[in-house]
Design a protein around this motif. Structure first.
Motif, PDB file in Angstrom:
ATOM      1  N   ALA A  88      62.019  61.729  12.169  1.00 28.65           N
ATOM      2  CA  ALA A  88      62.127  61.899  13.625  1.00 28.65           C
ATOM      3  C   ALA A  88      62.905  63.175  13.933  1.00 28.65           C
ATOM      4  O   ALA A  88      63.822  63.542  13.200  1.00 28.65           O
ATOM      5  CB  ALA A  88      62.839  60.692  14.233  1.00 28.65           C
ATOM      6  N   GLY A  89      62.491  63.846  15.006  1.00 29.49           N
ATOM      7  CA  GLY A  89      63.308  64.952  15.507  1.00 29.49           C
ATOM      8  C   GLY A  89      63.010  66.323  14.956  1.00 29.49           C
ATOM      9  O   GLY A  89      63.568  67.312  15.427  1.00 29.49           O
ATOM     10  N   TYR A 102      59.190  75.067  18.721  1.00 29.49           N
ATOM     11  CA  TYR A 102      59.628  73.668  18.630  1.00 29.49           C
ATOM     12  C   TYR A 102      59.438  72.918  19.945  1.00 29.49           C
ATOM     13  O   TYR A 102      60.320  72.202  20.416  1.00 29.49           O
ATOM     14  CB  TYR A 102      61.105  73.584  18.227  1.00 29.49           C
ATOM     15  N   TYR A 109      57.516  70.523  20.369  1.00 28.41           N
ATOM     16  CA  TYR A 109      57.211  69.120  20.067  1.00 28.41           C
ATOM     17  C   TYR A 109      58.146  68.642  18.976  1.00 28.41           C
ATOM     18  O   TYR A 109      58.350  69.333  17.967  1.00 28.41           O
ATOM     19  CB  TYR A 109      55.751  68.989  19.600  1.00 28.41           C
ATOM     20  N   ARG A 110      58.736  67.488  19.214  1.00 29.96           N
ATOM     21  CA  ARG A 110      59.564  66.836  18.188  1.00 29.96           C
ATOM     22  C   ARG A 110      59.212  65.363  18.183  1.00 29.96           C
ATOM     23  O   ARG A 110      59.395  64.673  19.192  1.00 29.96           O
ATOM     24  CB  ARG A 110      61.063  66.990  18.518  1.00 29.96           C
ATOM     25  N   PRO A 111      58.698  64.837  17.062  1.00 25.28           N
ATOM     26  CA  PRO A 111      58.348  63.411  17.029  1.00 25.28           C
ATOM     27  C   PRO A 111      59.603  62.548  17.211  1.00 25.28           C
ATOM     28  O   PRO A 111      60.685  62.923  16.766  1.00 25.28           O
ATOM     29  CB  PRO A 111      57.731  63.228  15.642  1.00 25.28           C
ATOM     30  N   THR A 112      59.417  61.407  17.874  1.00 21.10           N
ATOM     31  CA  THR A 112      60.561  60.540  18.153  1.00 21.10           C
ATOM     32  C   THR A 112      60.823  59.553  17.025  1.00 21.10           C
ATOM     33  O   THR A 112      61.861  58.895  17.006  1.00 21.10           O
ATOM     34  CB  THR A 112      60.326  59.758  19.468  1.00 21.10           C
ATOM     35  N   THR A 113      59.869  59.424  16.110  1.00 18.06           N
ATOM     36  CA  THR A 113      60.069  58.540  14.947  1.00 18.06           C
ATOM     37  C   THR A 113      59.550  59.277  13.719  1.00 18.06           C
ATOM     38  O   THR A 113      58.886  60.302  13.854  1.00 18.06           O
ATOM     39  CB  THR A 113      59.236  57.235  15.085  1.00 18.06           C
ATOM     40  N   GLU A 114      59.857  58.716  12.565  1.00 20.65           N
ATOM     41  CA  GLU A 114      59.257  59.261  11.346  1.00 20.65           C
ATOM     42  C   GLU A 114      57.742  59.208  11.516  1.00 20.65           C
ATOM     43  O   GLU A 114      57.213  58.235  12.063  1.00 20.65           O
ATOM     44  CB  GLU A 114      59.681  58.405  10.141  1.00 20.65           C
ATOM     45  N   THR A 115      57.063  60.239  11.058  1.00 25.13           N
ATOM     46  CA  THR A 115      55.620  60.280  11.320  1.00 25.13           C
ATOM     47  C   THR A 115      54.886  61.150  10.304  1.00 25.13           C
ATOM     48  O   THR A 115      55.512  61.854   9.507  1.00 25.13           O
ATOM     49  CB  THR A 115      55.360  60.796  12.757  1.00 25.13           C
ATOM     50  N   ASN A 133      50.206  70.846  23.049  1.00 23.95           N
ATOM     51  CA  ASN A 133      50.789  69.567  23.484  1.00 23.95           C
ATOM     52  C   ASN A 133      49.922  68.779  24.465  1.00 23.95           C
ATOM     53  O   ASN A 133      50.404  67.816  25.074  1.00 23.95           O
ATOM     54  CB  ASN A 133      52.184  69.775  24.114  1.00 23.95           C
ATOM     55  N   ASP A 184      49.918  64.941  15.406  1.00 23.15           N
ATOM     56  CA  ASP A 184      50.815  63.849  15.016  1.00 23.15           C
ATOM     57  C   ASP A 184      49.975  62.592  14.837  1.00 23.15           C
ATOM     58  O   ASP A 184      49.407  62.071  15.800  1.00 23.15           O
ATOM     59  CB  ASP A 184      51.875  63.654  16.113  1.00 23.15           C
TER      60      ASP A 184
END
Ligand SMILES: *Cc1c(COP(=O)(O)O)cnc(C)c1O
Length: 374
Positions: free
Chosen positions: A261-262, A269, A271-277, A296, A321
């Motif tokens: 995440a992050g 940057y 886009y930053r995923p909010t969870t592991e992905t 995006n 993602d």
């Protein structure tokens, strides 16, 4: 509705697939829709990105009577490819001499007195007088109509040229605006007749009005977008009109990476995923004409799963993602195609990029390998 063409399995890193049977089907559909009017299919700008000569041949197979292009260079390319069907070209270079165009039997849209006189000078040209009925682009302005009709009739009587057509183009702003343009056009036709002109081909409509205002058909209709299976009307799917999108843009996953995440994704940057992905890397970017405005926002289908471009579209690549989906290098990616195949549409890309679908298909190129389905 006719059967969907079976597309071949993906064979290149990145492809633009052109479904010519769909194009032929679309032209046949429009041919029926315009009834007694002649049908001119517009293949300018590399056939809206679909390939000009292939599109022209497929259109003729579907019953197109005429082909239309913007300039003479495009028209000559059709002739060089052995296409003998009537061709109209309407946007000319300054000081164009027209000799080559006339020698190769290309009908010429005429928007200025200079063009008219140059064509008369060569002799035996076929012309379509282009009128401005509101777009303020090319075409004779209303104040010049009476005079130019008189001069064209004089040149025709002297055997210097043939006035085969009179045409204009509408703005697609609103039905009322297009109806107002038609009223102006009718007034011009009256003036032309009283000047002694009797052109065989009167044409005003393009795809939008051909689909929605049959009263504007006159004796010929010029259709571009609809032939490529796309809808000129926001929110109305081409299938409502029996049309099938001709172009599919697809690719293969080039790399896959599991990230925490992050993390920042792609330039800036954004886009930053909010969870592991899991991120899939797709080798298309603005080098292929994929608009950076799709960052995006634009839809992408990877391994049959719908997702969205994550972060900026770069020159060579985009990132998608995929969450916890199982994705592997080599999996098929579809940017857009025929939504009847369960893939995103060009119209969705246009909406995501705040443009129209004309621009989306016309700009596709770069390193995409062209795959033509005959
Ligand atoms: C491009 C063009 C067309 C085709 O318009 P569509 O909306 O794609 O059908 C028709 N006429 C002229 C003069 C054009 O420039």
């Amino acid at each position: 509705m006719s059967e969907l063409t079976a597309l071949p399995p993906i064979a290149h890193f990145r492809e633009v697939v052109i479904d010519l049977p769909a194009l032929t089907h679309n032209v046949r559909t429009m041919r029926e829709r315009v009834r007694d009017a002649a049908l001119l299919v517009v293949v300018k700008a590399n056939g809206y990105g679909h390939g000009m000569v292939d599109s022209a041949r497929a259109a003729l197979a579907g019953g197109a009577d005429w082909l239309g292009v913007a300039d003479i260079t495009e028209a000559l390319e059709l002739r060089d490819a052995g296409i003998t069907a009537p061709v109209l070209a309407w946007l000319h270079a300054p000081r164009e001499t027209f000799a080559m165009a006339i020698a190769r039997d290309i009908a010429l849209g005429v928007s200025t007195r200079d063009q008219l006189e140059r064509i008369a000078e060569v002799g035996s040209g076929r012309i379509h007088l282009k009128l401005d009925t509101g777009l303020s682009r090319n075409g004779f302005a209303p104040a010049d109509w009476a005079e130019v009709f008189t001069r064209a009739a004089e040149l025709e009587a002297a055997g210097r040229l043939v006035v085969e057509g009179i045409f204009s183009h509408v703005s697609n702003t609103h039905e009322d605006e297009d109806a107002a343009a038609a009223t102006e056009f009718d007034r011009a036709l009256e003036l032309a007749r009283s000047a002694g002109l009797a052109p065989e081909l009167i044409h005003l409509s393009a795809s939008l009005t051909a689909l929605t205002m049959p009263a504007l058909n006159y004796s010929m209709v010029r259709v571009g977008l609809a032939a490529y299976g796309l809808s000129p009307i926001d929110g109305r799917d081409p299938s409502e009109f029996g049309l099938r999108p001709v172009m599919t843009v697809r690719s293969q996953v080039a790399a896959v990476r599991r990230v925490p995440a992050g993390v920042g994704v792609s330039y800036d940057y954004t886009y930053r995923p909010t969870t592991e992905t899991t991120l899939a890397l797709v080798p298309v970017g603005y080098g292929e004409g994929v608009p950076r405005a799709g960052s995006n926002r634009a839809p992408v289908q990877v391994a049959g799963i719908s997702s969205t471009v994550a972060g900026r579209v770069a020159m060579d690549q985009i990132v998608v993602d995929m969450g916890d989906a199982a994705v592997a290098v080599g999996d098929e990616v579809v940017l857009f195609g025929d939504p009847a195949r369960g893939v995103p549409s060009g119209a969705q890309w246009a909406a995501a990029c705040e443009t129209n679908v004309y621009e989306i298909v016309t700009r596709m190129g770069g390193r995409l390998t062209r795959v033509v389905v005959e």
